[in-house]
Design an enzyme around this catalytic site. Structure first.
Site, PDB file in Angstrom:
ATOM      1  N   GLU A 104       0.847  -1.196   0.000  1.00 33.45           N
ATOM      2  CA  GLU A 104       0.000   0.000   0.000  1.00 33.45           C
ATOM      3  C   GLU A 104       0.884   1.248   0.000  1.00 33.45           C
ATOM      4  O   GLU A 104       2.077   1.168   0.331  1.00 33.45           O
ATOM      5  CB  GLU A 104      -0.887  -0.111   1.258  1.00 33.45           C
ATOM      6  CG  GLU A 104      -1.939   0.882   1.537  1.00 33.45           C
ATOM      7  CD  GLU A 104      -2.852   1.351   0.422  1.00 33.45           C
ATOM      8  OE1 GLU A 104      -2.349   1.677  -0.671  1.00 33.45           O
ATOM      9  OE2 GLU A 104      -4.049   1.478   0.671  1.00 33.45           O
ATOM     10  N   ASP A 105       0.321   2.380  -0.377  1.00 31.20           N
ATOM     11  CA  ASP A 105       1.116   3.614  -0.381  1.00 31.20           C
ATOM     12  C   ASP A 105       1.244   4.239   1.003  1.00 31.20           C
ATOM     13  O   ASP A 105       2.317   4.623   1.436  1.00 31.20           O
ATOM     14  CB  ASP A 105       0.563   4.636  -1.390  1.00 31.20           C
ATOM     15  CG  ASP A 105      -0.926   4.934  -1.201  1.00 31.20           C
ATOM     16  OD1 ASP A 105      -1.584   4.311  -0.342  1.00 31.20           O
ATOM     17  OD2 ASP A 105      -1.453   5.798  -1.936  1.00 31.20           O
ATOM     18  N   ASP A 108      -3.391   5.588   6.814  1.00 33.17           N
ATOM     19  CA  ASP A 108      -3.863   6.814   7.436  1.00 33.17           C
ATOM     20  C   ASP A 108      -4.818   6.424   8.575  1.00 33.17           C
ATOM     21  O   ASP A 108      -4.376   6.043   9.653  1.00 33.17           O
ATOM     22  CB  ASP A 108      -4.534   7.637   6.325  1.00 33.17           C
ATOM     23  CG  ASP A 108      -4.913   9.041   6.753  1.00 33.17           C
ATOM     24  OD1 ASP A 108      -4.130   9.672   7.437  1.00 33.17           O
ATOM     25  OD2 ASP A 108      -6.012   9.495   6.379  1.00 33.17           O
ATOM     26  N   LYS A 136       1.089   6.970   8.781  1.00 38.04           N
ATOM     27  CA  LYS A 136       0.719   8.235   9.450  1.00 38.04           C
ATOM     28  C   LYS A 136      -0.021   7.873  10.736  1.00 38.04           C
ATOM     29  O   LYS A 136      -1.242   7.962  10.811  1.00 38.04           O
ATOM     30  CB  LYS A 136      -0.229   8.979   8.505  1.00 38.04           C
ATOM     31  CG  LYS A 136       0.002  10.468   8.362  1.00 38.04           C
ATOM     32  CD  LYS A 136      -1.203  11.120   7.708  1.00 38.04           C
ATOM     33  CE  LYS A 136      -1.076  11.340   6.231  1.00 38.04           C
ATOM     34  NZ  LYS A 136      -2.240  12.060   5.659  1.00 38.04           N
ATOM     35  N   PHE A 157      -0.957  16.250   4.541  1.00 35.57           N
ATOM     36  CA  PHE A 157      -1.399  15.593   3.312  1.00 35.57           C
ATOM     37  C   PHE A 157      -0.269  15.629   2.296  1.00 35.57           C
ATOM     38  O   PHE A 157       0.186  16.689   1.885  1.00 35.57           O
ATOM     39  CB  PHE A 157      -2.669  16.228   2.755  1.00 35.57           C
ATOM     40  CG  PHE A 157      -3.327  15.340   1.738  1.00 35.57           C
ATOM     41  CD1 PHE A 157      -4.122  14.269   2.151  1.00 35.57           C
ATOM     42  CD2 PHE A 157      -3.100  15.531   0.381  1.00 35.57           C
ATOM     43  CE1 PHE A 157      -4.692  13.409   1.217  1.00 35.57           C
ATOM     44  CE2 PHE A 157      -3.677  14.674  -0.557  1.00 35.57           C
ATOM     45  CZ  PHE A 157      -4.473  13.618  -0.137  1.00 35.57           C
ATOM     46  N   ARG A 170       0.631  12.156  -8.974  1.00 35.51           N
ATOM     47  CA  ARG A 170       1.183  10.795  -8.825  1.00 35.51           C
ATOM     48  C   ARG A 170       2.544  10.676  -9.512  1.00 35.51           C
ATOM     49  O   ARG A 170       3.365   9.849  -9.137  1.00 35.51           O
ATOM     50  CB  ARG A 170       0.236   9.766  -9.450  1.00 35.51           C
ATOM     51  CG  ARG A 170      -1.113   9.629  -8.743  1.00 35.51           C
ATOM     52  CD  ARG A 170      -1.811   8.377  -9.230  1.00 35.51           C
ATOM     53  NE  ARG A 170      -3.242   8.344  -8.957  1.00 35.51           N
ATOM     54  CZ  ARG A 170      -3.792   7.952  -7.813  1.00 35.51           C
ATOM     55  NH1 ARG A 170      -3.022   7.556  -6.819  1.00 35.51           N
ATOM     56  NH2 ARG A 170      -5.098   7.943  -7.659  1.00 35.51           N
TER      57      ARG A 170
HETATM   58  P1  IMP Z   1      -7.037   4.949   5.232  1.00 41.35           P
HETATM   59  O1  IMP Z   1      -8.086   3.974   4.810  1.00 41.35           O
HETATM   60  O2  IMP Z   1      -7.623   6.139   5.931  1.00 41.35           O
HETATM   61  O3  IMP Z   1      -5.890   4.348   5.991  1.00 41.35           O
HETATM   62  O4  IMP Z   1      -6.496   5.616   3.919  1.00 41.35           O
HETATM   63  C1  IMP Z   1      -5.699   5.008   3.052  1.00 41.35           C
HETATM   64  C2  IMP Z   1      -5.765   5.654   1.679  1.00 41.35           C
HETATM   65  O5  IMP Z   1      -6.021   7.062   1.768  1.00 41.35           O
HETATM   66  C3  IMP Z   1      -4.430   5.522   1.018  1.00 41.35           C
HETATM   67  O6  IMP Z   1      -4.386   4.385   0.226  1.00 41.35           O
HETATM   68  C4  IMP Z   1      -4.349   6.790   0.180  1.00 41.35           C
HETATM   69  O7  IMP Z   1      -4.884   6.546  -1.103  1.00 41.35           O
HETATM   70  C5  IMP Z   1      -5.212   7.798   0.891  1.00 41.35           C
HETATM   71  N1  IMP Z   1      -4.401   8.761   1.665  1.00 41.35           N
HETATM   72  C6  IMP Z   1      -4.286   8.850   3.006  1.00 41.35           C
HETATM   73  N2  IMP Z   1      -3.460   9.847   3.374  1.00 41.35           N
HETATM   74  C7  IMP Z   1      -3.019  10.390   2.214  1.00 41.35           C
HETATM   75  C8  IMP Z   1      -2.096  11.467   1.926  1.00 41.35           C
HETATM   76  O8  IMP Z   1      -1.490  12.126   2.781  1.00 41.35           O
HETATM   77  N3  IMP Z   1      -1.899  11.718   0.595  1.00 41.35           N
HETATM   78  C9  IMP Z   1      -2.515  11.027  -0.408  1.00 41.35           C
HETATM   79  N4  IMP Z   1      -3.364  10.013  -0.171  1.00 41.35           N
HETATM   80  C10 IMP Z   1      -3.622   9.703   1.124  1.00 41.35           C
HETATM   81 MG    MG Z   2      -5.459   7.744  -3.044  1.00 42.86          MG
END
Ligand code: IMP
Ligand code: MG
Length: 186
Positions: A104-105, A108, A136, A157, A170
């Site tokens: 995963e990237d 969050d 994060k 962000f 990207r």
């Molecule tokens: P989560 O489900 O809240 O953990 O979010 C995960 C997804 O939110 C990641 O796969 C990203 O695509 C997006 N995301 C969360 N934080 C960022 C950020 O700082 N920049 C860009 N995308 C983010």
């Molecule tokens: Mg995204």
């Protein structure tokens, strides 16, 4: 930052340069190579955010691995998660009995990965680990531990190296903090 691109004008700062990312991904690749000796892991790229990281990472791993892709959506065009995760594209093959690594990237709130973990755990995998370029932790709402990660980042962000805001940025080779005026404008 080596390039004088116009896109960089939308960033407040660079968090990780192309060279720092390259170094961290190489180290992570070596670690995974060591940890999975004698195994043939299936590396699952979560599109689209992890695409750039994934392509670099798999080329740093000396194992007979296989790759597959999943698409999930949760974010829309905002900068915080709705918490609802949808599976848009599933794996092409069964992972029953396999050692799976989800790539995963960024983690969050944790909702995307806890959802994916549940989905893959229910398919009889032999083992399941999570690999995320960025973590994060300050924003976590769902408890989730990340097995492999390159950098822990503050609550900002970020974009670049696969990460987007509204599908843009990207293609930036570095990772930077997006200027708040960009998402406050729209
Ligand atoms: P989560 O489900 O809240 O953990 O979010 C995960 C997804 O939110 C990641 O796969 C990203 O695509 C997006 N995301 C969360 N934080 C960022 C950020 O700082 N920049 C860009 N995308 C983010
Ligand atoms: Mg995204």
């Amino acid at each position: 930052m080596d390039k004088q691109w116009k896109l960089y004008e939308d960033l407040d700062s660079i968090l990780y340069s192309e060279a720092q990312l390259k170094e961290a991904v190489a180290q992570l690749g070596e670690r995974i190579t060591r940890d999975y000796q004698g195994k043939k892991p299936v590396m699952v790229c979560i599109l689209k955010g992890a695409s750039v990281f994934f392509c670099d990472l798999i080329r740093q791993i000396d194992l007979p691995l296989e790759i597959d892709f999943m698409v999930v959506s949760s974010y829309g065009n905002g900068t915080s998660s709705t918490g609802e995760v949808q599976l848009v594209k599933d794996l092409g093959r069964s992972v029953n009995g396999r050692d799976v690594i989800i790539v995963e990237d960024i983690v969050d709130s944790g909702s995307t990965l806890s959802y994916l973990k549940k989905v893959l755990d229910s398919r009889g995998v032999s083992s399941l680990r999570i690999c995320s370029l960025l973590d994060k932790p300050a924003r976590r709402r769902v408890p989730l531990s990340v097995d492999y990660s390159c950098f822990e980042i503050p609550d900002a962000f970020v974009v670049g190296y696969g990460l987007d805001y509204a599908e843009r940025y990207r293609n930036l080779p570095d990772i930077g903090v997006l200027a708040p005026r960009i998402y406050q404008e729209s």
